[in-house]
Design an enzyme around this catalytic site. Structure first.
Site, PDB file in Angstrom:
ATOM      1  N   HIS A 326       0.849  -1.181   0.000  1.00 33.64           N
ATOM      2  CA  HIS A 326       0.000   0.000   0.000  1.00 33.64           C
ATOM      3  C   HIS A 326       0.885   1.232   0.000  1.00 33.64           C
ATOM      4  CE1 HIS A 326      -2.903   3.030   1.448  1.00 33.64           C
ATOM      5  NE2 HIS A 326      -3.773   2.287   0.829  1.00 33.64           N
ATOM      6  N   ASP A 387      -7.827  -5.201  -0.287  1.00 33.77           N
ATOM      7  CA  ASP A 387      -8.225  -5.872  -1.530  1.00 33.77           C
ATOM      8  C   ASP A 387      -8.025  -7.379  -1.461  1.00 33.77           C
ATOM      9  OD1 ASP A 387      -8.935  -3.520  -2.975  1.00 33.77           O
ATOM     10  OD2 ASP A 387      -6.821  -3.093  -3.266  1.00 33.77           O
TER      11      ASP A 387
END
Length: 452
Positions: A326, A387
């Site tokens: 991320h 995700d």
């Protein structure tokens, strides 16, 4: 010269016209991707809406990785979710009020918010018919076109007063689930030859349940399905002003354009696979692993498959492990843990425990394999992001991959709306207009008959 030859000439020129020496970016102090050398984001604005925390800056300027935190209006999202779950109720509508108003709602305010959103969910006849007439296999494009069309049904579309901005925001938040569900029904009918179901949302149902009802029909979803979709909507509702789609909304809003144009810009940004489509890629990667790993409990087989991905020998051969890493979170993504715990219960309900166990094993091995592959501790601070589990959740509750990214938009429209309102009401408003340095050498005009 025919059209194909001209197109080829222009295409061949791209290699020259778009080639910029990467060293020039460093030489001229350009922050590529608006990222600093330490991978932190370039500070481009201030906000009172959301905060994404993954590291602390030390006195010497270095970054210290810390467990991730996400705040909505100063409230820790983990605390928000825990409080809602402790009271055994849904929380997306409460999150909407929190992000738009800056505080948690009183009981009567929450009930009024639920009623207003539910009452606003239905589309008028013309908007419904236009969605049914739209062709296309990508629901994000249909969503963007439908949002722009809603401009035509707004009596004051260009009014940027605070009261009208709130009115427009609620209208869009409420209508996104209906547009997405109807767009999918059309796709299902046109592409797969299935029956066309256009179900009216129920005024007494939540956003999460209404969406499942419009997508699947009555009695085809469970209470746990509703709860975990509601949780996913909460967790995706906002993620600071620096994420690509929210920044797109703010940049567009800074021109004082209408709400519908600004939100359409956000949809276009989110549609990109580097932003909103990662959970679809995770599901594709997982399906490929299930086919190519004979023993789902064998960590060595999992490790070898992950190494093959990193060597560009497996799945889509990009070298990317989807669901890993991320831009801000380093040690952990707080959304992942919250979604994972309920996903475990969902896996039990749906009889998919073996698949969930494989995902946990991948999660446990993925960082170590990544560190080993890179042979450096410099990039070792990566974590599994939200995700990684969201695609599994959507699939387990029976939602098709075509709506995975639209679901992201269905939640993030709340954050987009809050950021647009903030951008439009700054006391020191300014058009967002960064600079680009031209590095193309000068050239002179050559008469057409002398050109070679």
């Amino acid at each position: 010269m025919n059209n194909e030859e001209l197109t080829q000439i222009l295409s061949d020129s791209i290699a020259f016209t778009s080639n910029i020496d990467k060293n020039l970016f460093t030489k001229m102090g350009v922050k590529r991707g608006l990222r600093n050398e330490d991978h932190s984001g370039v500070l481009a604005g201030l906000t009172r809406i959301g905060d994404v925390v993954g590291y602390e800056r030390q006195e010497d300027g270095s970054l210290k990785p810390i467990p991730g935190k996400l705040y909505y209006r100063g409230l820790d999202v983990e605390e928000l979710v825990a409080g809602i779950q402790k009271e055994n109720r849904l929380g997306f509508e409460e999150t909407i009020f929190l992000l738009l108003s800056g505080r948690l709602p009183l009981k009567e305010e929450l009930e009024a918010t639920k009623s207003l959103i539910a009452e606003t969910m239905p589309l008028n006849h013309m908007a419904t018919m236009n969605i049914l007439a739209l062709q296309g296999k990508n629901i994000m494009n249909i969503l963007a076109r439908s949002v722009l069309e809603l401009y035509c049904y707004d009596e004051n579309p260009d009014d940027i007063s605070p009261n009208n901005l709130i009115h427009q925001s609620i209208n869009l938040i409420a209508k996104f689930p209906t547009i997405i569900a109807y767009a999918y029904q059309v796709l299902r009918h046109d592409v797969r030859g299935r029956s066309l179901h256009v179900r009216l949302p129920h005024p007494e149902k939540s956003v999460a349940e209404n969406f499942l009802f419009m997508m699947k029909g009555p009695n085809k979803y469970t209470e746990l399905d509703i709860k975990i979709l509601d949780l996913a909507l909460i967790l995706h509702a906002e993620h600071g002003g620096g994420n690509n789609s929210t920044f797109s909304v703010r940049v567009t809003s800074s021109t004082e354009t209408d709400t519908y144009s600004a939100i359409a810009a956000g949809i276009g940004s989110l549609k990109g696979p580097l932003h909103g489509g990662a959970n679809v890629k995770v599901m594709g990667m997982l399906e490929d692993m299930k086919k190519n790993i004979s023993d789902w409990e064998d960590a060595n087989q999992v490790d070898e498959y992950l190494r093959k991905i990193l060597r560009k020998e497996a799945f889509d051969k990009t070298g990317l492990i989807y669901g890993l890493g991320h831009a801000v979170y380093t040690i952990s993504d707080p959304r992942t843990g919250l979604l994972k715990e309920m996903a475990r219960d969902l896996a039990k309900e749906k009889g998919r425990e073996k698949e969930f166990a494989l995902m946990e094993l991948i999660e446990n091995r993925i960082v170590e394999v990544f560190r080993e592959s890179k042979k450096s501790n410099a990039k070792a601070n990566v974590c599994v992001n939200v995700d990684f589990y969201s695609g599994f959740v959507y699939d387990a509750i029976g939602l098709p991959t075509e709506v995975f990214t639209p679901l992201f938009a269905m939640a993030r429209i709340v954050g987009w709306s809050a950021h647009r309102i903030e951008e439009m009401n700054f006391s020191s408003k300014r058009l967002i207009r960064p600079a680009y340095k031209n590095v193309r050498e000068l050239q002179g005009f050559i008469p057409i008959n002398e050109r070679k």
